[in-house]
Design a protein around this motif. Structure first.
Motif, mmCIF file in Angstrom:
data_model
loop_
_atom_site.group_PDB
_atom_site.id
_atom_site.type_symbol
_atom_site.label_atom_id
_atom_site.label_comp_id
_atom_site.label_asym_id
_atom_site.label_seq_id
_atom_site.Cartn_x
_atom_site.Cartn_y
_atom_site.Cartn_z
ATOM 1 N N PHE A 24 81.674 29.852 -39.983
ATOM 2 C CA PHE A 24 82.258 29.932 -41.230
ATOM 3 C C PHE A 24 83.704 29.063 -41.526
ATOM 4 O O PHE A 24 84.291 29.216 -40.467
ATOM 5 N N ALA A 56 77.820 35.978 -42.454
ATOM 6 C CA ALA A 56 77.991 34.685 -41.440
ATOM 7 C C ALA A 56 78.113 35.263 -40.222
ATOM 8 O O ALA A 56 77.122 34.541 -39.204
ATOM 9 N N ILE A 67 73.706 32.761 -47.692
ATOM 10 C CA ILE A 67 73.617 32.095 -46.412
ATOM 11 C C ILE A 67 72.183 32.529 -46.026
ATOM 12 O O ILE A 67 71.993 33.794 -45.625
ATOM 13 N N VAL A 118 76.228 32.348 -37.939
ATOM 14 C CA VAL A 118 76.705 30.996 -38.419
ATOM 15 C C VAL A 118 78.079 31.197 -38.608
ATOM 16 O O VAL A 118 78.774 31.918 -38.840
ATOM 17 N N ARG A 175 81.685 36.063 -45.416
ATOM 18 C CA ARG A 175 82.269 35.972 -43.915
ATOM 19 C C ARG A 175 81.467 36.920 -42.985
ATOM 20 O O ARG A 175 81.038 36.613 -42.036
ATOM 21 N N PHE A 195 78.597 27.432 -42.481
ATOM 22 C CA PHE A 195 78.586 27.575 -43.933
ATOM 23 C C PHE A 195 80.105 27.518 -44.060
ATOM 24 O O PHE A 195 81.103 28.129 -43.777
#
Length: 270
Positions: free
Chosen positions: A142, A135, A96, A140, A132, A103
């Motif tokens: 998930f 992210a 990532i 980001v 996770r 993602f």
């Protein structure tokens, strides 16, 4: 406003038996496997898409992280145009990094034996939780994608999905593509009722979005590794490369079903 899926590579380190885009031994159509184009070609293509109103680019495969430098380049070019970026991966080599908004990991089972029957590698839960956490730390979104088939239709993902606490969980009914995965589809095909039972079993998950075959066929724009749009039913190119055909984007947009897009909540990023 529209989204495009870049299937940058048909190769994969796994061998999912239902897959229409990764398994040469299952393909009967004769469409040759071709290497992806270079980052310069994608830069031009992304510019053309942005000018036409593209607001999201999702990078898929095969397995996109078999060509990590190309993934990074596409993400960079997309963000330069203010486009929402997403990647879907099997997680084996995933990272990532920069320029990523969402993602996604493909997970068809949390059971190693089921994954072996499907042909999918078994990514440890510890690695999924690590991704996770990364992210979340980077801001980001998930996502998990799951294909529901005969091999996993009776399973319950609830406990594992609660641990992963995803922002979006997409369930797909396994799709038969006659010239690509039809040879082994008997090992995977399920009825609408079986798919609906799987969805109902997990309906308490706030992130869940279920997609029927009909929705899948008409609500996606897919570009292959040669930047040709693919038909949603046959998965065969129906345009030349967007670099060579000035009408390709317009032609592809005419195939989009706005109602089907809304049905799968595909407008959340538009």
């Amino acid at each position: 406003m529209f989204a495009v899926n870049f299937h940058v590579l048909r190769g994969c380190n796994f061998d999912c038996g239902y897959c229409f885009h990764s398994n040469p031994q299952l393909r009967q159509s004769g469409r040759p496997f071709l290497p992806p184009l270079g980052s310069d070609a994608y830069e031009v293509a992304i510019s053309l898409l942005a000018q036409s109103g593209c607001t999201k680019i999702n990078i898929a495969g095969g397995e996109p992280y078999l060509v990590p430098d190309l993934v990074a380049s596409i993400l960079k070019h997309a963000k330069a145009h203010g486009i929402f970026t997403s990647v879907i991966t099997n997680g084996a080599f995933a990272t990532i990094g920069a320029n990523l908004d969402m993602f996604g990991i493909s997970i068809d089972s949390f059971n190693a034996q089921t994954n072996a029957r499907i042909g999918r590698g078994d990514v440890p839960l510890s690695k999924l939780l690590e991704l996770r956490t990364r992210a979340k730390r980077m801001g980001v979104l998930f996502k998990v994608n799951s294909v529901v088939s005969k091999q996993n239709a009776n399973e319950d993902f609830s406990a594992h999905m609660a641990l992963l606490d995803v922002d979006r969980w997409k369930l797909f009914k396994v799709l038969e593509v006659a010239n690509e995965n039809g040879a082994r589809f008997g090992d995977f095909g399920i009825s609408d009722a079986e798919f609906e039972r799987f969805v109902a079993r997990h309906a308490h998950n706030r992130a869940l979005v279920a997609e029927t075959n009909a929705v899948m066929r008409t609500s996606y724009l897919i570009l292959d590794e040669q930047l040709r749009f693919l038909d949603g039913t046959t998965k065969q190119p129906f345009t030349e490369s967007v670099l060579a055909d000035s009408t390709a984007i317009t032609t592809a947009l005419a195939t989009l079903d706005a109602e089907a897009l809304r049905a799968r909540k595909g407008d959340f990023y538009l």
